[in-house]
Design a protein around this motif. Structure first.
Motif, mmCIF file in Angstrom:
data_model
loop_
_atom_site.group_PDB
_atom_site.id
_atom_site.type_symbol
_atom_site.label_atom_id
_atom_site.label_comp_id
_atom_site.label_asym_id
_atom_site.label_seq_id
_atom_site.Cartn_x
_atom_site.Cartn_y
_atom_site.Cartn_z
ATOM 1 N N VAL A 34 0.764 -1.145 -0.088
ATOM 2 C CA VAL A 34 -0.202 -0.145 0.063
ATOM 3 C C VAL A 34 0.886 1.322 -0.114
ATOM 4 C CG1 VAL A 34 -1.909 1.390 1.450
ATOM 5 C CG2 VAL A 34 -1.852 -1.264 1.291
ATOM 6 N N HIS A 35 2.048 1.238 0.880
ATOM 7 C CA HIS A 35 2.886 2.396 0.694
ATOM 8 C C HIS A 35 3.535 2.505 -0.539
ATOM 9 C CE1 HIS A 35 1.696 2.970 4.989
ATOM 10 N NE2 HIS A 35 2.056 1.458 5.316
ATOM 11 N N GLU A 36 4.068 1.339 -0.936
ATOM 12 C CA GLU A 36 4.583 1.510 -2.277
ATOM 13 C C GLU A 36 3.996 2.182 -3.100
ATOM 14 O OE1 GLU A 36 7.838 1.061 -3.114
ATOM 15 O OE2 GLU A 36 7.904 0.652 -5.165
ATOM 16 N N VAL A 37 2.777 1.776 -3.422
ATOM 17 C CA VAL A 37 1.860 2.383 -4.445
ATOM 18 C C VAL A 37 1.629 3.848 -4.148
ATOM 19 C CG1 VAL A 37 -0.152 2.598 -5.596
ATOM 20 C CG2 VAL A 37 0.585 0.410 -4.977
ATOM 21 N N GLY A 38 1.676 4.393 -2.805
ATOM 22 C CA GLY A 38 1.576 5.721 -2.888
ATOM 23 C C GLY A 38 3.163 6.512 -2.854
#
Ligand SMILES: Cc1cc2nc3c(=O)[nH]c(=O)nc-3n(C[C@H](O)[C@H](O)[C@H](O)COP(=O)(O)OP(=O)(O)OC[C@H]3O[C@@H](n4cnc5c(N)ncnc54)[C@H](O)[C@@H]3O)c2cc1C
Length: 459
Positions: free
Chosen positions: A108-112
């Motif tokens: 989730v953080h990687e996409v952001g």
């Protein structure tokens, strides 16, 4: 020419022409050919090009980037994974099951991070997910879900139980008795994400050919009417459309999910509903529903419930099912009576997602044939496709990493049953789930009917 704006509310409002990029001009050589320009194909191209800018990567898309589920979904960039922790732990052990879940959290953080770094303005808001418990049966499921997560080493920081007051403070729906909250989710504008991603991969030298249907996928080649892309690695990233490829009719079942959206709602309505942090929301019923407060102040709300179509057929007219749209409006009105008896809706649409026979998502590369794949995300592909892209990039480049050691890598799902069994079972399952929800609504007690379908699926 196809009017792609009709495919979803998200595509309808994009501030860019949806004209297809030039098609494949003729036979071509590449290092990697990718079939499908949704999140899976594009994330794979992105991480390949980022890791090795000298690689020649060609993406082939029948329509336009974001034509499929990636341009139409609910915009939950979540850490949900279709296989439960116990089901992963049984064959792979608890540590690997938890590693899978932790990799999803990180995703989730990687996409952001990538969206920010690449200047992809996709209305990103990491407000988490609140899943409401409305009624005793749903409350029992909420408690069981938290207990199961905690038994596997997750903590309240990953998933916690909410009492009625806490749940209603986040999402003030009718009849809230409690719920669960996870911070591991962001609300996104799905079409801005996929279209921005397509531009980001092009900037890195990837060639995307749109309006180019692949008619056969075989070792060393992706075949189209305009020519053949010869490449030692060919990636299948076609998710719900996979049954249309030769020999792939029973690989995944296309299951339809449908959505509606309200017009922008006035501030006083939002003051009653909540979702102040743009938390994505759902409840613990069996037939999944999901929603988000969009950046422009609408409620976008979707659910399953559309029939499975015989022989895994996928057709544009299946995207629209008036009975399901009416049910979604009713469900929204029941959740939020402040919307009035006749919930206003400006857009209604849908699309197919991909379900493997054992409900297991997978990503892999067959080194013997050079054929790679990722998918079977059920309804959880927005985040998972990013993990798939990073993983496929490592596999294709021959890099052994924490990602390539995750338990879903290389998993082979069994094929679906031939027809008419598949059609009978899928639609009977859907009816069982719906009737379980109705019974629970009436009796306030958990219904065992849904277990029957879960047993057929091998859960
Ligand atoms: C209504 C709806 C709501 C959803 N909500 C959520 C959500 O909130 N959160 C979440 O995580 N997931 C959600 N999902 C699922 C999620 O959208 C998908 O899992 C994800 O987008 C899959 O991405 P993909 O790239 O694998 O497939 P797709 O986006 O479907 O892309 C496949 C592409 O392949 C192309 N293609 C197919 N066949 C060929 C061919 N022969 N030749 C060339 N190109 C071809 C298609 O045109 C398409 O563009 C939802 C899905 C739907 C339909």
């Amino acid at each position: 020419m196809t009017d792609y704006r009709h495919l979803s509310y998200w595509l309808s409002g994009l501030d860019e022409p949806l004209t297809p990029r030039p098609g494949l001009p003729g036979d071509t050589d590449a290092d990697v050919a990718i079939v499908g320009a949704g999140y899976t194909g594009l994330w794979t191209a992105y991480y390949l090009a980022r890791a090795d800018p000298t690689l020649r990567v060609v993406v082939l898309e029948r329509e336009i980037a974001g034509y499929g589920a990636s341009g139409r979904n609910g915009g939950w960039c979540s850490a949900l994974f279709p296989t439960s922790l116990p089901a992963l732990a049984r064959p792979h052990g608890r540590d690997r099951a938890v590693a899978m879940q932790r990799a999803m959290h990180e995703t989730v953080h990687e996409v952001g991070r990538v969206a920010a770094a690449e200047g992809i303005d996709c209305d990103w808001r990491a407000g988490g997910t609140v899943t409401l418990a409305r009624g005793e049966a749903q409350l029992q499921r909420a408690r069981a879900e938290v207990a199961q997560a905690h038994a596997h080493g997750l903590t309240d920081d990953d998933l916690r139980l909410l009492d009625a007051g806490e749940a209603a403070a986040r999402c003030n729906a009718e009849g809230v008795r409690g719920g669960t909250y996870t911070p591991h989710c962001a609300a996104v504008h799905p079409a801005k994400l996929v279209r921005g991603l397509a531009r980001a991969v092009e900037r890195r030298g990837v060639r995307i050919h749109e309006g180019t249907a692949v008619t056969a996928l075989r070792p060393g080649a992706a075949v189209t009417a305009a020519g053949v892309v010869r490449a030692p690695v060919v990636v299948r990233a076609t998710e719900g459309y996979t049954p249309g490829l030769p020999g792939r009719r029973r690989t995944v079942a296309p299951v339809y999910s449908l959505m509606v959206t309200t017009p922008p709602l006035p501030e006083q309505t939002w003051a009653r509903i909540g979702l102040a942090a743009r938390e994505t929301f759902s409840d613990h019923r069996h037939v999944i529903v999901y929603g988000q407060r969009t950046a422009d102040g609408r409620l976008a709300f979707g659910g399953r419930g559309a029939p499975y179509h015989y022989a895994s057929r996928v057709r544009p007219d299946f995207d629209r099912e008036p009975r399901v749209f009416a049910a979604l409006r009713r469900a929204l009105g029941e959740l939020f009576p402040v919307l009035g008896p006749d919930v206003p809706v400006t857009h209604a649409w849908g699309g197919p997602l991909g379900v493997a026979r054992d409900w297991a998502a997978s990503a892999g590369l067959d080194r013997r044939t050079g054929l790679a794949w990722a998918g079977g995300y059920v309804g959880d592909g927005v985040g998972t496709s990013n993990l798939a892209g990073r993983t496929l990039a490592d596999l294709i480049r021959g890099v052994e990493s924490d990602l390539t050691a995750l338990p879903w890598v290389g998993h082979r799902s069994p094929r679906w049953e031939p027809e008419p069994l598949r059609w009978l079972a899928m639609n009977a399952g859907l009816r069982l789930m719906s009737s379980a929800d109705r019974t629970e609504h009436r009796t306030h007690r958990p219904s065992r009917r849904a277990d029957l379908f879960n047993r057929f699926l091998g859960h």
